[in-house]
Design an enzyme around this catalytic site. Structure first.
Site, PDB file in Angstrom:
ATOM      1  N   GLY A   1       0.860  -1.174   0.000  1.00 24.74           N
ATOM      2  CA  GLY A   1       0.000   0.000   0.000  1.00 24.74           C
ATOM      3  C   GLY A   1       0.893   1.220   0.000  1.00 24.74           C
TER       4      GLY A   1
ATOM      5  N   ASN B   1       3.921   1.813   2.572  1.00 20.09           N
ATOM      6  CA  ASN B   1       5.264   1.830   1.986  1.00 20.09           C
ATOM      7  C   ASN B   1       6.012   3.101   2.355  1.00 20.09           C
ATOM      8  OD1 ASN B   1       4.812  -0.623   0.758  1.00 20.09           O
ATOM      9  ND2 ASN B   1       4.517   0.217  -1.290  1.00 20.09           N
TER      10      ASN B   1
ATOM     11  N   GLU C   1      -4.622   6.869  -2.956  1.00 22.72           N
ATOM     12  CA  GLU C   1      -5.265   5.568  -2.762  1.00 22.72           C
ATOM     13  C   GLU C   1      -6.297   5.573  -1.639  1.00 22.72           C
ATOM     14  OE1 GLU C   1      -2.102   2.299  -4.502  1.00 22.72           O
ATOM     15  OE2 GLU C   1      -2.065   2.701  -2.345  1.00 22.72           O
TER      16      GLU C   1
ATOM     17  N   GLY D   1      16.079  10.101 -12.672  1.00 25.03           N
ATOM     18  CA  GLY D   1      16.124  10.919 -11.470  1.00 25.03           C
ATOM     19  C   GLY D   1      14.827  11.664 -11.220  1.00 25.03           C
TER      20      GLY D   1
ATOM     21  N   THR E   1       9.111  -1.977  -8.184  1.00 25.45           N
ATOM     22  CA  THR E   1       7.916  -1.912  -7.342  1.00 25.45           C
ATOM     23  C   THR E   1       8.198  -1.101  -6.080  1.00 25.45           C
ATOM     24  OG1 THR E   1       7.274  -4.109  -8.092  1.00 25.45           O
ATOM     25  CG2 THR E   1       6.158  -3.254  -6.148  1.00 25.45           C
TER      26      THR E   1
ATOM     27  N   ASP F   1       7.519   5.130  -3.821  1.00 20.73           N
ATOM     28  CA  ASP F   1       7.200   5.302  -2.404  1.00 20.73           C
ATOM     29  C   ASP F   1       8.471   5.469  -1.573  1.00 20.73           C
ATOM     30  OD1 ASP F   1       4.507   5.007  -3.009  1.00 20.73           O
ATOM     31  OD2 ASP F   1       4.572   2.834  -2.728  1.00 20.73           O
TER      32      ASP F   1
ATOM     33  N   GLY G   1      11.114  -6.451  -4.286  1.00 17.91           N
ATOM     34  CA  GLY G   1      10.016  -6.141  -3.388  1.00 17.91           C
ATOM     35  C   GLY G   1       9.866  -4.657  -3.175  1.00 17.91           C
TER      36      GLY G   1
ATOM     37  N   SER H   1      12.811  -3.724  -0.176  1.00 15.24           N
ATOM     38  CA  SER H   1      13.914  -3.075  -0.891  1.00 15.24           C
ATOM     39  C   SER H   1      14.362  -1.772  -0.240  1.00 15.24           C
ATOM     40  CB  SER H   1      13.477  -2.778  -2.339  1.00 15.24           C
ATOM     41  OG  SER H   1      12.560  -1.694  -2.393  1.00 15.24           O
TER      42      SER H   1
END
Length: 328
Positions: free
Chosen positions: A48, A52, A150, A234, A258, A262, A297, A301
């Site tokens: 989410g 995140n 969201e 960038g 992914t 965020d 991930g 990550s």
């Protein structure tokens, strides 16, 4: 920003946003309409955009509080446990019985690109009154209030307007793109979008304006300031007539994009909460996002502050970036 003696104490990062359980599928290609494809593997991660960004900021040393909603189910309990394990205050996470925890299905391609389908679930149970009360209780003039697209627009609006009334600085990540009133966009400082979202706001592709910097300046006419993320190129930022392009450092191998956006927002909010200017915050956020794409991930990550520093030192020494190393 408050001070204790000679020590500067960073402000709180108040993240109002979504909480999802992510199901990440490794695949060689996305299926076409009517096609069935076999995937390599399926993994589960907390996610989410709101969660995140909260985790990204907390790993970088931010004092983070999260406002959101999850279902009264195992996924919701898992997300709350994960947030708490990262040091995020979850006192204002509502547990609802009227909807299950939000879900995200993420297909990751071999080059690291991804496609995401989200089922909002409990995220869309956030209401304006409750969100405003939480922000009023948590935010002050030293705070950074972070939002994304969201959650329902009334809740988003309530959080933005309440944050501004509390004297907080609002970071509005308009992802996914959601139409908002002009007077609400003007309160964003900065408005953070990628090139697709910027094009939706401007009504024309970023490339058609000659440069991303010009696009950021156009957006800064609608907000207090603006940032456009450019993936591997960038980011650019603008405030009034000021602005700059911040190139991304080189990486060895992109493993998974992914949640990289965020990670960027979490880094940006953390440095703004520490009192840094927008140029420094964007530069740091680009570094954070760059480390994130070398790992698999979303939250898995996200780097620590030490990881970001070490990545910079490694580039100066001519070493391979953090690609392939375990996340912290």
């Amino acid at each position: 920003m408050p001070a204790r003696g000679d020590k500067i104490v960073p402000g709180t990062v108040v993240v109002v946003g979504s909480a999802n359980q992510d199901y990440v599928i490794a695949c060689t290609a996305l299926p076409r309409p009517g096609e069935t494809r076999l995937a390599g593997r399926l993994r589960r991660f907390p996610g989410g955009k709101g969660v995140n960004q909260a985790v990204a900021a907390a790993r970088l040393g931010g004092a983070v509080r999260f406002v959101g909603a999850v279902g009264d189910d195992s996924d919701g309990a898992f997300l709350i446990r994960e947030l708490r394990s990262e040091g995020v205050d979850t006192s204002d996470v509502e547990i609802t019985t009227v909807a299950r925890t939000g879900l995200a299905f993420v297909s990751v391609l071999p080059d690291g690109e991804n496609a995401i389908t989200v089922v909002p679930g409990a995220n869309f149970t956030l209401v304006a009154d409750r969100t405003a009360r939480a922000v009023r209780r948590l935010a002050d003039a030293s705070s950074i209030v972070v939002l994304q697209g969201e959650i329902p627009v009334p809740a988003l609006r309530a959080a933005v307007e309440t944050g501004v009334r509390c004297g907080a600085r609002v970071v509005l990540n308009l992802a996914p793109y959601t139409e908002l009133p002009a007077e609400l966009l003007r309160l964003a400082d900065p408005l953070v979008v990628n090139e697709v979202e910027a094009a939706a706001l401007l009504g024309t592709p970023v490339a058609a304006l000659g440069s991303p910097t010009e696009a950021a300046r156009r957006l800064a006419e609608r907000a207090a300031s603006a940032v456009i993320t450019l993936g591997g190129a960038g980011a650019v930022w603008a405030r009034g007539r000021d602005g700059a392009a911040v190139p991304a450092p080189p990486v060895g191998q992109v493993l998974d994009t992914t949640g990289a956006g965020d990670a960027f927002v979490g880094g940006l909010a953390t440095l703004l909460a520490e009192g840094h200017d927008l140029d420094a915050a964007v530069s740091f956020a680009v570094e954070v996002g760059t480390v994130a794409i070398t790992r698999v991930g979303a939250q898995a990550s996200y780097p620590s502050r030490a990881d970001v520093v070490e990545a910079g030192r490694g580039r100066k020494r001519g070493e391979e970036p953090l690609a392939g190393r375990k996340s912290s």
